[in-house]
Design a protein around this motif. Structure first.
Motif, PDB file in Angstrom:
ATOM      1  N   UNK A   1       0.830  -1.207   0.000  1.00 16.19           N
ATOM      2  CA  UNK A   1       0.000   0.000   0.000  1.00 16.19           C
ATOM      3  C   UNK A   1       0.865   1.259   0.000  1.00 16.19           C
ATOM      4  N   UNK A   2       1.952   1.206   0.749  1.00 17.59           N
ATOM      5  CA  UNK A   2       2.837   2.370   0.805  1.00 17.59           C
ATOM      6  C   UNK A   2       3.466   2.641  -0.557  1.00 17.59           C
ATOM      7  N   UNK A   3       3.814   1.572  -1.266  1.00 16.60           N
ATOM      8  CA  UNK A   3       4.391   1.732  -2.601  1.00 16.60           C
ATOM      9  C   UNK A   3       3.386   2.374  -3.552  1.00 16.60           C
ATOM     10  N   UNK A   4       2.122   1.957  -3.468  1.00 14.16           N
ATOM     11  CA  UNK A   4       1.086   2.555  -4.311  1.00 14.16           C
ATOM     12  C   UNK A   4       0.890   4.024  -3.977  1.00 14.16           C
ATOM     13  N   UNK A   5       0.945   4.347  -2.698  1.00 11.83           N
ATOM     14  CA  UNK A   5       0.796   5.741  -2.280  1.00 11.83           C
ATOM     15  C   UNK A   5       1.957   6.592  -2.803  1.00 11.83           C
ATOM     16  N   UNK A   6       3.157   6.024  -2.789  1.00 12.19           N
ATOM     17  CA  UNK A   6       4.312   6.753  -3.307  1.00 12.19           C
ATOM     18  C   UNK A   6       4.205   6.968  -4.812  1.00 12.19           C
ATOM     19  N   UNK A   7       3.719   5.956  -5.503  1.00 12.88           N
ATOM     20  CA  UNK A   7       3.534   6.079  -6.951  1.00 12.88           C
ATOM     21  C   UNK A   7       2.487   7.139  -7.275  1.00 12.88           C
ATOM     22  N   UNK A   8       1.404   7.148  -6.507  1.00 14.91           N
ATOM     23  CA  UNK A   8       0.356   8.151  -6.704  1.00 14.91           C
ATOM     24  C   UNK A   8       0.902   9.555  -6.455  1.00 14.91           C
ATOM     25  N   UNK A   9       1.721   9.694  -5.441  1.00 14.07           N
ATOM     26  CA  UNK A   9       2.320  10.996  -5.142  1.00 14.07           C
ATOM     27  C   UNK A   9       3.265  11.425  -6.262  1.00 14.07           C
ATOM     28  N   UNK A  10       4.008  10.455  -6.794  1.00  9.85           N
ATOM     29  CA  UNK A  10       4.914  10.751  -7.902  1.00  9.85           C
ATOM     30  C   UNK A  10       4.141  11.268  -9.112  1.00  9.85           C
ATOM     31  N   UNK A  11       3.036  10.614  -9.443  1.00 12.91           N
ATOM     32  CA  UNK A  11       2.224  11.064 -10.572  1.00 12.91           C
ATOM     33  C   UNK A  11       1.704  12.473 -10.331  1.00 12.91           C
ATOM     34  N   UNK A  12       1.234  12.723  -9.119  1.00 13.89           N
ATOM     35  CA  UNK A  12       0.732  14.052  -8.777  1.00 13.89           C
ATOM     36  C   UNK A  12       1.830  15.097  -8.946  1.00 13.89           C
ATOM     37  N   UNK A  13       3.021  14.798  -8.446  1.00 18.26           N
ATOM     38  CA  UNK A  13       4.143  15.747  -8.536  1.00 18.26           C
ATOM     39  C   UNK A  13       4.512  16.023  -9.990  1.00 18.26           C
ATOM     40  N   UNK A  14       4.506  14.979 -10.812  1.00 21.81           N
ATOM     41  CA  UNK A  14       4.858  15.149 -12.222  1.00 21.81           C
ATOM     42  C   UNK A  14       3.860  16.063 -12.922  1.00 21.81           C
ATOM     43  N   UNK A  15       2.572  15.843 -12.694  1.00 25.66           N
ATOM     44  CA  UNK A  15       1.562  16.656 -13.367  1.00 25.66           C
ATOM     45  C   UNK A  15       1.514  18.075 -12.813  1.00 25.66           C
ATOM     46  N   UNK A  16       1.799  18.232 -11.531  1.00 25.00           N
ATOM     47  CA  UNK A  16       1.894  19.578 -10.967  1.00 25.00           C
ATOM     48  C   UNK A  16       3.057  20.334 -11.600  1.00 25.00           C
ATOM     49  N   UNK A  17       4.179  19.659 -11.744  1.00 24.61           N
ATOM     50  CA  UNK A  17       5.351  20.301 -12.349  1.00 24.61           C
ATOM     51  C   UNK A  17       5.135  20.579 -13.829  1.00 24.61           C
ATOM     52  N   UNK A  18       4.354  19.714 -14.475  1.00 26.84           N
ATOM     53  CA  UNK A  18       4.040  19.958 -15.877  1.00 26.84           C
ATOM     54  C   UNK A  18       3.402  21.322 -16.062  1.00 26.84           C
ATOM     55  N   UNK A  19       2.528  21.692 -15.156  1.00 28.57           N
ATOM     56  CA  UNK A  19       1.857  22.987 -15.241  1.00 28.57           C
ATOM     57  C   UNK A  19       2.837  24.143 -15.109  1.00 28.57           C
ATOM     58  N   UNK A  20       3.918  23.923 -14.358  1.00 28.57           N
ATOM     59  CA  UNK A  20       4.854  25.013 -14.064  1.00 28.57           C
ATOM     60  C   UNK A  20       6.068  25.026 -14.987  1.00 28.57           C
ATOM     61  N   UNK A  21       6.111  24.134 -15.969  1.00 33.29           N
ATOM     62  CA  UNK A  21       7.252  24.091 -16.873  1.00 33.29           C
ATOM     63  C   UNK A  21       7.392  25.407 -17.646  1.00 33.29           C
ATOM     64  N   UNK A  22       8.621  25.739 -17.982  1.00 33.50           N
ATOM     65  CA  UNK A  22       8.860  26.921 -18.803  1.00 33.50           C
ATOM     66  C   UNK A  22       8.338  26.685 -20.221  1.00 33.50           C
ATOM     67  N   UNK A  23       8.132  27.774 -20.935  1.00 34.55           N
ATOM     68  CA  UNK A  23       7.652  27.660 -22.309  1.00 34.55           C
ATOM     69  C   UNK A  23       8.624  26.863 -23.184  1.00 34.55           C
ATOM     70  N   UNK A  24       9.944  27.103 -23.095  1.00 33.15           N
ATOM     71  CA  UNK A  24      10.853  26.266 -23.906  1.00 33.15           C
ATOM     72  C   UNK A  24      10.743  24.781 -23.593  1.00 33.15           C
ATOM     73  N   UNK A  25      10.554  24.434 -22.320  1.00 33.62           N
ATOM     74  CA  UNK A  25      10.404  23.023 -21.954  1.00 33.62           C
ATOM     75  C   UNK A  25       9.121  22.448 -22.534  1.00 33.62           C
ATOM     76  N   UNK A  26       8.047  23.214 -22.503  1.00 38.08           N
ATOM     77  CA  UNK A  26       6.792  22.740 -23.068  1.00 38.08           C
ATOM     78  C   UNK A  26       6.884  22.601 -24.585  1.00 38.08           C
ATOM     79  N   UNK A  27       7.590  23.535 -25.212  1.00 39.94           N
ATOM     80  CA  UNK A  27       7.770  23.434 -26.664  1.00 39.94           C
ATOM     81  C   UNK A  27       8.560  22.177 -27.013  1.00 39.94           C
ATOM     82  N   UNK A  28       9.554  21.854 -26.198  1.00 38.29           N
ATOM     83  CA  UNK A  28      10.328  20.631 -26.432  1.00 38.29           C
ATOM     84  C   UNK A  28       9.435  19.397 -26.325  1.00 38.29           C
ATOM     85  N   UNK A  29       8.522  19.393 -25.343  1.00 40.53           N
ATOM     86  CA  UNK A  29       7.591  18.273 -25.206  1.00 40.53           C
ATOM     87  C   UNK A  29       6.643  18.195 -26.397  1.00 40.53           C
TER      88      UNK A  29
END
Length: 202
Positions: A1-29
């Protein structure tokens, strides 16, 4: 269960950071996702001699573009793919560029990425496999197939044929339904795995 919670937190962090990426980083994506779509466009499962529309894997990338990059950047990735293909980059199916029989589907790719990205980002409830499957299937029918069929009808008339609605559906929709259902199911499963189960926009 702890591993699943960590994975869920990782996904949340990634998508939160996606919103804050710089324009050049988003253009690269955006460039990367457009290139991925072009690569998957070259993956053909079969050639159907009675239709000018090929069976490829590119719709898998289209369905995940909005989920992965969000509405505007996911739609932008598809717009870049379509735009560069029109002006000469040979990454449409078969290594071709420019306008052709599938141009309507390509416009639908942009619309589908925009809508799927908007709904996935805004509504947490949409991020289950059944709901993602329904959303992606609906987007495929309304936003990809309909523009594709309209353009195919016009294109066939332009090259001197006399299409009917039934003949265009037989060429541009019916042969691809089973394969698209499989790709949609796979894309929905991937979307469920990679997206967090809570709001990352607020």
């Amino acid at each position: 269960m702890e591993l699943l919670a960590q994975f869920e937190q990782l996904k949340y962090d990634v998508f939160r950071r996606r919103q804050a990426l710089s324009v050049p980083a988003k253009i690269a994506l955006v460039i990367g996702f457009a290139a991925l779509t072009g690569l998957l466009a070259q993956v053909k499962f079969s050639l159907l001699p009675f239709t000018p529309v090929p069976v490829t894997m590119q719709t898998f990338a289209v369905l995940l573009a909005g989920v992965t990059l969000g509405r505007w950047w996911g739609g932008g990735a598809m717009a870049l793919y379509v735009g560069l293909g029109i002006v000469g980059v040979p990454w449409f199916t078969g290594g071709v560029a420019g306008f052709g029989s599938t141009f309507g589907y390509l416009i639908g790719f942009i619309l589908a990425a925009l809508v799927i990205g908007h709904i996935t980002d805004k509504y947490v409830i949409s991020r289950t496999v059944p709901r993602m499957f329904g959303l992606m299937a609906l987007a495929s029918v309304l936003l990809i197939y309909i523009p594709g069929v309209i353009w195919l009808y016009l294109w066939l008339g332009f090259i001197g044929q006399t299409p009917t609605l039934a003949s265009v559906i037989a060429m541009g929709v019916a042969p691809f339904l089973a394969g698209d259902l499989i790709k949609t199911a796979a894309a929905a499963a991937v979307a469920r795995v990679i997206t967090p189960g809570r709001d990352y926009l607020s």
